[in-house]
Design a protein around this motif. Structure first.
Motif, PDB file in Angstrom:
ATOM      1  N   LYS A 146     -16.684 -28.184 -36.034  1.00  0.00           N
ATOM      2  CA  LYS A 146     -15.772 -26.885 -36.150  1.00  0.00           C
ATOM      3  C   LYS A 146     -16.463 -25.887 -35.589  1.00  0.00           C
ATOM      4  O   LYS A 146     -15.692 -24.990 -34.954  1.00  0.00           O
ATOM      5  CB  LYS A 146     -15.375 -26.781 -37.716  1.00  0.00           C
ATOM      6  CG  LYS A 146     -14.224 -27.545 -37.988  1.00  0.00           C
ATOM      7  CD  LYS A 146     -13.813 -27.031 -39.510  1.00  0.00           C
ATOM      8  CE  LYS A 146     -13.269 -28.024 -40.382  1.00  0.00           C
ATOM      9  NZ  LYS A 146     -13.165 -27.606 -41.835  1.00  0.00           N
ATOM     10  N   SER A 179     -16.763 -25.837 -31.758  1.00  0.00           N
ATOM     11  CA  SER A 179     -15.595 -25.797 -30.986  1.00  0.00           C
ATOM     12  C   SER A 179     -14.774 -24.333 -31.070  1.00  0.00           C
ATOM     13  O   SER A 179     -14.207 -23.929 -30.225  1.00  0.00           O
ATOM     14  CB  SER A 179     -14.453 -26.759 -31.453  1.00  0.00           C
ATOM     15  OG  SER A 179     -14.337 -26.876 -32.777  1.00  0.00           O
ATOM     16  N   SER A 180     -15.281 -23.866 -32.238  1.00  0.00           N
ATOM     17  CA  SER A 180     -14.544 -22.474 -32.697  1.00  0.00           C
ATOM     18  C   SER A 180     -15.302 -21.373 -31.934  1.00  0.00           C
ATOM     19  O   SER A 180     -14.689 -19.957 -31.592  1.00  0.00           O
ATOM     20  CB  SER A 180     -14.329 -22.159 -34.080  1.00  0.00           C
ATOM     21  OG  SER A 180     -13.671 -23.126 -34.681  1.00  0.00           O
ATOM     22  N   TYR A 219     -14.203 -18.898 -28.896  1.00  0.00           N
ATOM     23  CA  TYR A 219     -13.222 -18.255 -29.009  1.00  0.00           C
ATOM     24  C   TYR A 219     -13.403 -16.983 -29.585  1.00  0.00           C
ATOM     25  O   TYR A 219     -12.852 -15.845 -29.513  1.00  0.00           O
ATOM     26  CB  TYR A 219     -12.112 -18.997 -29.466  1.00  0.00           C
ATOM     27  CG  TYR A 219     -11.843 -20.153 -28.655  1.00  0.00           C
ATOM     28  CD1 TYR A 219     -11.417 -20.211 -27.266  1.00  0.00           C
ATOM     29  CD2 TYR A 219     -11.809 -21.328 -28.985  1.00  0.00           C
ATOM     30  CE1 TYR A 219     -11.063 -21.131 -26.636  1.00  0.00           C
ATOM     31  CE2 TYR A 219     -11.749 -22.375 -28.450  1.00  0.00           C
ATOM     32  CZ  TYR A 219     -11.211 -22.370 -26.907  1.00  0.00           C
ATOM     33  OH  TYR A 219     -11.166 -23.481 -26.307  1.00  0.00           O
ATOM     34  N   PHE A 220     -14.427 -17.019 -30.708  1.00  0.00           N
ATOM     35  CA  PHE A 220     -14.765 -15.700 -31.289  1.00  0.00           C
ATOM     36  C   PHE A 220     -16.157 -15.928 -31.954  1.00  0.00           C
ATOM     37  O   PHE A 220     -16.580 -16.971 -32.163  1.00  0.00           O
ATOM     38  CB  PHE A 220     -13.542 -15.506 -32.368  1.00  0.00           C
ATOM     39  CG  PHE A 220     -13.471 -16.640 -33.368  1.00  0.00           C
ATOM     40  CD1 PHE A 220     -14.098 -16.388 -34.607  1.00  0.00           C
ATOM     41  CD2 PHE A 220     -12.722 -17.644 -33.169  1.00  0.00           C
ATOM     42  CE1 PHE A 220     -13.968 -17.457 -35.690  1.00  0.00           C
ATOM     43  CE2 PHE A 220     -12.467 -18.566 -34.253  1.00  0.00           C
ATOM     44  CZ  PHE A 220     -13.274 -18.220 -35.555  1.00  0.00           C
ATOM     45  N   ASP A 261     -15.509 -15.721 -41.656  1.00  0.00           N
ATOM     46  CA  ASP A 261     -14.654 -16.632 -40.779  1.00  0.00           C
ATOM     47  C   ASP A 261     -15.174 -18.267 -41.314  1.00  0.00           C
ATOM     48  O   ASP A 261     -14.316 -19.382 -41.441  1.00  0.00           O
ATOM     49  CB  ASP A 261     -14.983 -16.569 -39.326  1.00  0.00           C
ATOM     50  CG  ASP A 261     -14.517 -15.387 -38.700  1.00  0.00           C
ATOM     51  OD1 ASP A 261     -13.580 -14.995 -39.337  1.00  0.00           O
ATOM     52  OD2 ASP A 261     -15.129 -14.801 -37.831  1.00  0.00           O
ATOM     53  N   LYS A 270     -12.984 -19.086 -44.118  1.00  0.00           N
ATOM     54  CA  LYS A 270     -11.716 -19.159 -43.549  1.00  0.00           C
ATOM     55  C   LYS A 270     -11.667 -20.858 -43.010  1.00  0.00           C
ATOM     56  O   LYS A 270     -10.639 -21.580 -43.158  1.00  0.00           O
ATOM     57  CB  LYS A 270     -11.262 -18.335 -42.514  1.00  0.00           C
ATOM     58  CG  LYS A 270     -10.732 -17.109 -42.965  1.00  0.00           C
ATOM     59  CD  LYS A 270     -10.128 -16.243 -42.093  1.00  0.00           C
ATOM     60  CE  LYS A 270     -10.005 -15.027 -42.365  1.00  0.00           C
ATOM     61  NZ  LYS A 270      -9.988 -13.992 -41.327  1.00  0.00           N
ATOM     62  N   MET A 271     -12.682 -21.273 -42.388  1.00  0.00           N
ATOM     63  CA  MET A 271     -12.721 -22.523 -41.697  1.00  0.00           C
ATOM     64  C   MET A 271     -12.836 -23.582 -42.834  1.00  0.00           C
ATOM     65  O   MET A 271     -13.046 -24.774 -42.470  1.00  0.00           O
ATOM     66  CB  MET A 271     -13.582 -22.510 -40.625  1.00  0.00           C
ATOM     67  CG  MET A 271     -13.402 -21.649 -39.251  1.00  0.00           C
ATOM     68  SD  MET A 271     -15.063 -20.907 -38.541  1.00  0.00           S
ATOM     69  CE  MET A 271     -15.519 -22.580 -37.710  1.00  0.00           C
TER      70      MET A 271
END
Lengths: 260, 407
Positions: free
Chosen positions: B333, B336-337, B340-341, B347, B350-351
């Motif tokens: 995760k 791959s995340s 983008y940020f 976060d 949140k993930m």
């Protein structure tokens, strides 16, 4: 995005919901809320608009072409969930999906994306659990009948699972909460909504088999390793009501009769 | 004897087998009943918290072997029973139709001789597959000492076939199970591995070892496991904490099964299979057992403090895996995340990635969750122990203190 103060009402179907999304996206609007018409409790303050689909265009196909299968599955999951403000969440998810396409799945820092993916995950997890926890009983004419009361509306996915598995049987799955029946006979599934409860006759043989299962269930647990908390975290109490092997525990701990 | 009595006796005899997985096959329904579910499905959970996915029974518990640790050994005075193949098939179908189970897990004590027992198992499974048209999951235990022809025959009917190693060392096996032969057990594993294809044991094989019945250390245990994973491509090695069911001077006298040790072995087993770690990274001859207080990965991290903290936004996949509290799912995760940020602690939450453990070992955008000056080995070790579930439960309502001697 333009703010507007309306609550949009829709007739309960996935097409109708998508039509509202389409309507709002075209006009670039931020609604106050989107609510199922029959669930809406009127109040004096918020003005409502009831929208009904006017075009013949298939909304599902339209957005499938604009986004992807995976994204549409998430939106469908949310539609079937019991989450609060699910319509609003999936509306924002769809807007973001149009913008970010497939990469939306990695943008969990966005609140609506995070919420949407969590809801979808919850629905799928419950579907998977129910595939295991559903219990059929044989009633008249060798029909298999199962009751369940899941949190989300997962009967469609479940029916597809059992269609393959119990091909040569006639079976009925009954969602007690939503009064939906899935009836399978000769390779076809029929869904129907009916408030009346069917009359069930259980045979003596059925009781014997249930007893056999309970005996097995008791025998297979290891006394020295007893861990009821672990058992409960894998198999939460809300599912016990229709689990045959937990019947005795139900009588001891729960007041199901008062609930219904 | 009624079917129910038999079922109780023979389920009771089978319950010490830990394996109950039903995953890894996509067998289609061929016009009868049942199909495979690739992810596996748990149908219930017994009072010990283990999943019930398969109808786990013995064909019989009449045994010619006298393995010291086993409840069904020849010299025990217990009720004995034997099923007929038809009975097993009928119970399986009855249960399967009602969605109680995902399939059958058939094992057996050795009655008369190995080949005779194996023949009976084959007869049962053949009946179930052909006459009852059952396409659900079937797991059988191969009988040690059975002939190759029979093993090949049975393997072509089932989804998983396994044979238990029981003890990590040959001497241990000789001591407690003198009629079993380590070479022959491993020969069967080899045979299964050589013949594996989509029609022969498609879900692969597994094995089981008893923890704490003999004196082997965790190091020897893990060494054995990793060698078996390599050599026979096992899907799983199960560890089962020794439960004292027999009195014997060769057996240890344990009041309670060593569940904690079993738990640590499972954790280490996952590190071998999914984290690319070697046994030597975790244990060695001078340090042969796991710490009961914290898990093997924390133990490893504390011994390699110079590698930490790691920057979440930069660390490679393999480096992320080394962080306690972050597993393959979380690591993927993150990878791959972060394209983008920039990931912050917020976060991560949140993930769905817990930082309970990880917070001592990571940086997010150069920031540390805990005061970086405090990040010393002892401080982290103490905190992790205090935060662990067991401690916080034991001491509920009591002021936490590191020093109990003074009380």
């Amino acid at each position: 995005m333009k703010e507007n103060k309306f609550i949009y009402l829709y007739e309960d179907s996935f097409e109708e919901l998508l039509y509202i999304f389409d309507y709002l996206i075209k006009r670039n609007l931020t609604p106050l809320d989107i609510v199922k018409e029959k669930d809406y409790v009127p109040n004096l303050l918020d003005p409502t608009i009831f929208l009904k689909k006017e075009t013949k265009e298939n909304m599902q196909n339209k957005y499938l072409n604009k986004t992807s299968k995976k994204i549409m599955f998430v939106i469908k999951d949310i539609y079937l969930s019991n989450a609060c403000h699910k319509e609003l969440i999936s509306y924002y998810f769809l807007r973001n999906a149009l913008k970010y396409q497939e990469t939306i799945f990695y943008r969990k820092n966005l609140k609506c994306v995070n919420m949407a993916l969590n809801i979808s995950h919850y629905v799928r997890r419950e579907t998977h659990k129910m595939k295991g926890f559903l219990r059929f009983q044989e009633i008249q004419n060798h029909i298999l009948y199962a009751k369940m009361a899941p949190e989300n509306n997962i009967i469609f996915a479940l029916a597809n699972h059992f269609k393959e598995r119990l091909k040569n049987e006639i079976w009925i799955i009954h969602d007690v909460k939503r009064h939906i029946y899935a009836i399978y006979k000769e390779n076809k599934i029929y869904f129907l909504q009916e408030e009346k409860n069917p009359i069930i006759k259980m045979t003596d043989e059925e009781k014997e088999i249930e007893h056999l299962w309970k005996s097995f269930f008791q025998a297979v647990g290891i006394e020295e390793r007893e861990n009821k908390r672990c058992q409960m975290s894998f198999m939460p109490k809300k599912y016990w009501r229709y689990l045959i092997e937990m019947e005795d525990e139900n009588e001891n701990n729960c007041n199901w009769k008062n609930v219904n | 004897m009624s079917t129910e009595e038999k079922l109780i006796i023979l389920a009771d005899g089978a319950k010490y087998d830990a394996s109950c997985s039903s995953s890894g096959i996509t067998r289609k329904n061929t016009g009868g009943i049942g199909n495979g579910a690739y992810s596996g499905i748990c149908h219930s959970f017994s009072k010990d918290g283990r999943c019930i996915s398969l109808l786990k029974i013995l064909f019989t518990n009449c045994c010619i072997f006298d393995c010291k640790y086993c409840i069904n050994r020849k010299s025990n005075q217990i009720k004995r029973a034997i099923f007929t193949p038809k009975e097993i098939c009928e119970i399986t179908i009855h249960f399967y139709r009602r969605n109680y189970i995902e399939g059958l897990f058939l094992s057996s004590a050795v009655i008369k001789n190995a080949d005779y027992t194996m023949g009976k198992l084959i007869e049962t499974i053949t009946l179930l597959r052909t006459k009852y048209h059952f396409s659900g999951y079937i797991h059988v235990k191969a009988i040690p000492g059975a002939s190759e022809v029979l093993i090949k025959k049975l393997g072509s009917l089932v989804d998983r076939m396994s044979i238990n190693r029981e003890l990590p060392s040959d001497q241990g096996l000789l001591l407690l199970a003198p009629q079993k032969n380590a070479q022959r057990i491993e020969h069967v594993m080899d045979l299964i591995d050589q013949n594996k294809n989509k029609n022969f044991v498609p879900a692969g094989q597994s094995t089981q070892m008893i923890v704490g019945a003999t004196k082997e250390s965790d190091y020897e245990m893990m060494k054995k496991s990793s060698r078996m994973y390599e050599k026979y491509h096992l899907k799983r090695v199960f560890y089962s904490a020794y439960i004292s069911v027999n009195q014997d001077k060769l057996l240890p006298s344990l009041e309670l099964p060593p569940l904690k040790r079993e738990h640590r072995l499972y954790e280490a087993d996952f590190l071998l299979r999914f984290y690319g770690l070697q046994v030597e990274n975790l244990l060695d001859k001078n340090h042969p057992n796991f710490n009961v207080l914290y898990d093997p990965k924390v133990d490893w991290a504390l011994r390699h403090m110079n590698e930490f903290p790691k920057e979440i936004n930069k660390a490679s996949y393999l480096d992320l895996l080394k962080i306690p509290g972050i597993g393959p799912t979380s690591a993927k995760k993150i990878i791959s995340s972060r394209k983008y940020f920039k990931i912050t602690f917020e976060d991560l939450k949140k993930m769905g990635i817990s930082i309970k453990r990880a917070k001592y070992f990571i940086l997010c955008n150069g920031l540390s969750f805990v005061n970086p000056k405090m990040l010393k080995k002892d401080f982290i070790a103490q905190n992790i122990i205090l935060e662990s579930k067991e401690v916080s439960e034991e001491k509920k309502g009591v002021q936490l203190s590191l020093f109990y001697e003074g009380e």
